[in-house]
Write a protein that holds these residues in place. Sequence first.
Motif, short mmCIF file in Angstrom:
data_model
loop_
_atom_site.label_atom_id
_atom_site.label_comp_id
_atom_site.label_asym_id
_atom_site.label_seq_id
_atom_site.Cartn_x
_atom_site.Cartn_y
_atom_site.Cartn_z
N ASN A 1 19.16 11.01 -44.09
CA ASN A 1 20.52 11.39 -43.55
C ASN A 1 20.82 11.55 -42.16
OD1 ASN A 1 18.72 13.20 -43.51
ND2 ASN A 1 19.56 14.77 -44.75
N ILE A 2 19.83 10.98 -41.52
CA ILE A 2 19.98 10.76 -40.04
C ILE A 2 19.30 9.49 -39.68
CG2 ILE A 2 19.64 13.21 -39.69
CD1 ILE A 2 16.67 12.59 -38.51
N GLN A 3 19.60 9.02 -38.22
CA GLN A 3 18.80 7.98 -37.79
C GLN A 3 18.25 7.84 -36.58
OE1 GLN A 3 18.81 4.52 -39.34
NE2 GLN A 3 17.31 4.68 -37.69
N CYS A 4 17.00 8.11 -36.70
CA CYS A 4 16.10 8.27 -35.30
C CYS A 4 16.36 6.98 -34.77
CB CYS A 4 14.63 8.60 -35.93
SG CYS A 4 14.63 10.28 -36.90
N ASN A 5 15.99 7.03 -33.38
CA ASN A 5 16.15 5.76 -32.70
C ASN A 5 15.01 5.10 -32.72
OD1 ASN A 5 18.69 5.35 -31.87
ND2 ASN A 5 18.47 6.83 -30.33
N TYR A 6 13.76 5.44 -33.46
CA TYR A 6 12.35 4.91 -33.39
C TYR A 6 12.17 4.42 -34.73
CZ TYR A 6 11.50 9.92 -34.61
OH TYR A 6 11.37 11.10 -35.28
N CYS A 7 13.33 4.56 -35.81
CA CYS A 7 13.00 4.17 -37.07
C CYS A 7 13.70 2.87 -37.54
CB CYS A 7 13.22 5.37 -38.09
SG CYS A 7 12.98 4.87 -39.75
N HIS A 8 13.33 2.16 -38.29
CA HIS A 8 14.03 1.18 -38.93
C HIS A 8 13.80 1.14 -40.36
CE1 HIS A 8 15.80 -2.78 -40.16
NE2 HIS A 8 15.51 -3.10 -38.74
N ARG A 9 15.00 1.39 -41.12
CA ARG A 9 15.34 1.77 -42.50
C ARG A 9 14.59 1.00 -43.36
NH1 ARG A 9 14.66 4.95 -43.82
NH2 ARG A 9 15.90 5.84 -45.29
N LYS A 10 14.22 -0.34 -42.93
CA LYS A 10 13.28 -1.26 -43.59
C LYS A 10 11.97 -0.77 -43.99
CE LYS A 10 12.43 -5.32 -42.10
NZ LYS A 10 12.79 -6.57 -41.27
N CYS B 1 9.33 6.12 -43.26
CA CYS B 1 9.74 7.00 -42.62
C CYS B 1 8.59 7.35 -41.18
CB CYS B 1 9.85 8.27 -43.26
SG CYS B 1 10.27 9.67 -42.11
N ASN B 2 9.03 7.44 -40.15
CA ASN B 2 7.87 7.44 -38.85
C ASN B 2 7.26 8.99 -38.87
OD1 ASN B 2 6.49 6.01 -37.31
ND2 ASN B 2 7.88 5.94 -35.76
N ASN B 3 8.14 9.74 -39.78
CA ASN B 3 7.71 11.15 -39.66
C ASN B 3 5.91 11.43 -39.74
OD1 ASN B 3 10.13 12.58 -39.27
ND2 ASN B 3 10.36 12.85 -41.58
N GLU B 4 5.86 10.57 -41.09
CA GLU B 4 4.27 10.70 -41.32
C GLU B 4 3.81 9.47 -41.89
OE1 GLU B 4 2.32 13.52 -42.07
OE2 GLU B 4 3.78 15.15 -42.06
N GLY C 1 9.18 10.66 -47.92
CA GLY C 1 9.89 9.37 -47.66
C GLY C 1 9.49 8.43 -48.62
N PRO C 2 9.78 7.31 -48.61
CA PRO C 2 9.98 6.60 -47.27
C PRO C 2 11.28 6.88 -46.25
CG PRO C 2 10.60 4.94 -48.79
CD PRO C 2 10.09 6.26 -49.48
N GLY C 3 12.13 7.87 -46.90
CA GLY C 3 13.31 8.32 -46.08
C GLY C 3 12.86 9.55 -46.03
N ASP C 4 13.93 10.58 -46.38
CA ASP C 4 13.72 12.13 -46.19
C ASP C 4 13.85 12.59 -47.56
OD1 ASP C 4 13.96 14.44 -44.22
OD2 ASP C 4 15.39 14.90 -45.75
N THR D 1 9.88 16.61 -43.91
CA THR D 1 11.53 16.49 -43.82
C THR D 1 11.97 16.38 -42.36
OG1 THR D 1 13.53 17.59 -44.32
CG2 THR D 1 11.82 18.97 -44.13
N ASN D 2 13.28 15.87 -42.15
CA ASN D 2 13.81 15.92 -40.77
C ASN D 2 14.31 17.52 -40.73
OD1 ASN D 2 16.36 15.72 -41.87
ND2 ASN D 2 16.01 13.46 -42.02
N GLY D 3 14.49 17.96 -41.71
CA GLY D 3 14.92 19.49 -41.39
C GLY D 3 16.36 19.69 -41.41
FE1 SF4 Z 1 14.04 9.38 -38.88
FE2 SF4 Z 1 12.34 9.44 -41.04
FE3 SF4 Z 1 15.07 9.34 -41.51
FE4 SF4 Z 1 13.45 7.58 -40.43
S1 SF4 Z 1 13.19 8.00 -42.50
S2 SF4 Z 1 15.48 8.06 -39.69
S3 SF4 Z 1 12.05 8.63 -38.99
S4 SF4 Z 1 13.91 11.15 -40.34
#
Ligand code: SF4
Length: 284
Positions: free
Chosen positions: A40-49, A52-55, A91-94, A122-124
């Motif tokens: 539900n968000i788009q981090c600028n370090y993540c590609h949805r393909k 999730c870069n959280n973990e 993940g791989p999303g939230d 989670t991204n919270g």
């Molecule tokens: Fe950010 Fe994770 Fe969502 Fe990617 S999947 S946009 S890293 S919260």
Amino acid sequence: IRLKDHNSDITIDKNEKHPCFTAKAHDYARMHLPVAPKCNIQCNYCHRKYDCNNESRPGVTSDILTPKEALHKYIEIKKKMPNLSVVGIAGPGDALANWENTKETLRYIRAYDKDIVFCLSTNGLKLRKYADQLIELGVTHITVTINTIYEDVAAKIYKYIRYDGKKYFGVEGARLLLEEQWAGVAYLEDKDVLTKVNVVYLKGINDDHIDKIVEKAEAMGASVTNIMGHIPVADTPFEVLEQATKEEITQVRLDNMGTLPQMLHCNQCRADAVGKLGGCRSVS
Ligand code: SF4
Ligand code: SF4
């Protein structure tokens, strides 16, 4: 710097069965169930393909499981891996942007196994909303990735925030996300939940105030922080961001140890990781 010499006894979890929260629990295994594809968000370090870069380590997508498939996978792995003590949804999303899947998965597994520890990352953004239900479902360990305390910095990190069907950009979206993240962490204080705050070290973006993030995490009731290196992902705005060195990450963890315990043994594992932390099949 040998950080382990300073912090080898990290024990945040009284039941000592969660290898991510207690270094001593390294003989226990955890399993991530990839039931949460959307974000539900788009981090600028993540590609949805990618995961999730959280973990997660980017580069390989996970197979998404339905809650029933996740239960079957759990039963199959638990039979082979009696030291499996934790099920995590990362993940791989939230996890909370896929609430129905997350909820069903936890319900199915709890009906099968009353002892397994539940963990979630989670991204919270939806943490405050679902906190009571998570507690009811038996989730005892929650990781929230919070990368700044400042709205203007958050506006650089997140391209957009989607909340109740509407997209928010810039400082407006950043404010909403930060409010929800910190309110979620604060809400979990005094509940029987251990909260870890993950911080992605973003050079030139948030590296001048990581101490402030850790201080706020402490003030809001988090039990531990996990400062992680940024792994550049192709086709993202932060692809070209210089990576912090291992020494820089170690130093910042060391600098913040007086404020909160620091996680040192994070493998940044995938959304479908299975095994002991050091021996997980998705860790290179
Ligand atoms: Fe950010 Fe994770 Fe969502 Fe990617 S999947 S946009 S890293 S919260
Ligand atoms: Fe929980 Fe994260 Fe450890 Fe997975 S890696 S078990 S989500 S703390």
